[in-house]
Design a protein around this motif. Structure first.
Motif, PDB file in Angstrom:
ATOM      1  N   SER E   9       0.856  -1.186   0.000  1.00 39.21           N
ATOM      2  CA  SER E   9       0.000   0.000   0.000  1.00 39.21           C
ATOM      3  C   SER E   9       0.892   1.235   0.000  1.00 39.21           C
ATOM      4  O   SER E   9       2.078   1.146   0.313  1.00 39.21           O
ATOM      5  CB  SER E   9      -0.925   0.004   1.221  1.00 39.21           C
ATOM      6  OG  SER E   9      -0.157   0.077   2.405  1.00 39.21           O
ATOM      7  N   LYS E  23      -7.786   4.594   0.591  1.00 36.46           N
ATOM      8  CA  LYS E  23      -6.645   3.706   0.860  1.00 36.46           C
ATOM      9  C   LYS E  23      -6.125   3.205  -0.483  1.00 36.46           C
ATOM     10  O   LYS E  23      -6.878   2.618  -1.255  1.00 36.46           O
ATOM     11  CB  LYS E  23      -7.087   2.500   1.707  1.00 36.46           C
ATOM     12  CG  LYS E  23      -6.845   2.652   3.195  1.00 36.46           C
ATOM     13  CD  LYS E  23      -7.338   1.433   3.958  1.00 36.46           C
ATOM     14  CE  LYS E  23      -6.482   0.186   3.767  1.00 36.46           C
ATOM     15  NZ  LYS E  23      -7.144  -1.024   4.338  1.00 36.46           N
ATOM     16  N   ASP E  43      -9.150   1.046  -2.378  1.00 34.75           N
ATOM     17  CA  ASP E  43      -9.908  -0.053  -1.768  1.00 34.75           C
ATOM     18  C   ASP E  43     -11.341   0.372  -1.450  1.00 34.75           C
ATOM     19  O   ASP E  43     -11.564   1.400  -0.834  1.00 34.75           O
ATOM     20  CB  ASP E  43      -9.205  -0.474  -0.473  1.00 34.75           C
ATOM     21  CG  ASP E  43      -9.908  -1.632   0.195  1.00 34.75           C
ATOM     22  OD1 ASP E  43     -10.544  -2.431  -0.516  1.00 34.75           O
ATOM     23  OD2 ASP E  43      -9.822  -1.735   1.430  1.00 34.75           O
ATOM     24  N   GLY E  48      -7.208  -6.548   2.555  1.00 37.57           N
ATOM     25  CA  GLY E  48      -5.949  -6.469   3.294  1.00 37.57           C
ATOM     26  C   GLY E  48      -4.813  -7.045   2.462  1.00 37.57           C
ATOM     27  O   GLY E  48      -5.036  -7.708   1.445  1.00 37.57           O
ATOM     28  N   GLU E  51      -4.599 -10.562   0.338  1.00 45.37           N
ATOM     29  CA  GLU E  51      -5.895 -11.034  -0.170  1.00 45.37           C
ATOM     30  C   GLU E  51      -5.944 -10.943  -1.693  1.00 45.37           C
ATOM     31  O   GLU E  51      -5.278 -10.113  -2.302  1.00 45.37           O
ATOM     32  CB  GLU E  51      -7.037 -10.222   0.452  1.00 45.37           C
ATOM     33  CG  GLU E  51      -7.322 -10.673   1.886  1.00 45.37           C
ATOM     34  CD  GLU E  51      -8.646 -10.153   2.431  1.00 45.37           C
ATOM     35  OE1 GLU E  51      -9.547 -10.957   2.653  1.00 45.37           O
ATOM     36  OE2 GLU E  51      -8.745  -8.932   2.651  1.00 45.37           O
TER      37      GLU E  51
END
Lengths: 88, 88, 88, 88, 88
Positions: E9, E23, E43, E48, E51
């Motif tokens: 991320s 995010k 997202d 997470g 995934e």
């Protein structure tokens, strides 16, 4: 957007009505962009062969002509564009 | 936009309603564009196999048919298209 | 979206009216994205050469400027962007 | 548009509300298109594994479902699709 | 659409106002899709790291947030996603 050099043009006499008057230029991206393929774009700024230009793609090419079926347009001439050929 | 040669066509009998009557052509970009892949485009100008055409992609393909689920359309026939095969 | 480093800029004096005031930056995607080509994007956040940025493409680049013919925009500065150069 | 063969499907139970009921199929472009990557498309015509289909991409995938966050849809079944595997 | 694994991320504190709260996840397409590059997506479903997710691109990413300058969004979690790593 893409910056490239105008390397040619194509003429289409038999075309959709909303393309009447459009000039179709072939643009080669400058080497530093590392884009392999050339693009055909409608000229909006009076670009000539050999000039370095700014090309916009997708629906952005139609902000000034919503009914024209175009997906790429030359929207600017680059100042001192030839220096881009040597950019790393 | 893309310039290419019509190299084939496909037929789909079972399709979305808004595609009724559409002719799907397979277009191969001219070598000088350095685009590897072929594209399937709906014909808007009566193009035939072997002709050199101008293809528009994305939402531009729907300016004349907003409810048809198409993302590529042949919108012009190139004059003297075969000369493009030898363009550098 | 793309994350990349601002590696240069281009100037276009002769351009479409709706591009007046736009700053065109050349962005190189970070290596971990495995994207070969650089992109030219309009700056929306005051990004400078060497900064790591978030670039959005397509019609998303025009949500704040619907009449500007742009297809890529810098919409964020990445915190601790240099760490991305080492990301696997 | 793309023509390809349905080679699989994926299931997502936890997803955006506007995707409820959507069937996600994995489509492999036919070799003659020379497109390397597969695409995940929402089925609109009842396509099954092994069938040859017509896929539309981008906003064209949403003409029948403007609020569904999808960017690719199967919009037709190709007649005699297996012959495409041998097309040059 | 793309199916892939969330591998990281990025954080952007200085960004366009309409991105507040977003995010940004880095997604690597599953090998069977044969897509080389990773994509950065916002997202929408609480995904997470690790995934397997469904990503939509282009204007489809904005159906729930028309004023946010985003071009990719995670819109679903794939059930049994790890099996996709072995798919041919």
């Amino acid at each position: 957007m893409i910056i490239g050099k105008v390397v040619g043009s194509v003429v289409s006499t038999r075309k959709c009505e909303n393309l009447t008057g459009s000039k179709f230029m072939i643009v080669e991206p400058v080497p530093s962009l590392k884009i392999e393929n050339r693009i055909v774009a409608v000229d909006r700024v009076g670009a000539g062969i050999g000039e370095y230009v700014l090309v916009t793609t997708g629906s952005a090419a139609r902000v000034d002509a919503p009914t024209a079926p175009i997906d790429a347009a030359i929207v600017g001439i680059i100042d001192d564009g030839s220096s881009l050929d040597n950019m790393q």
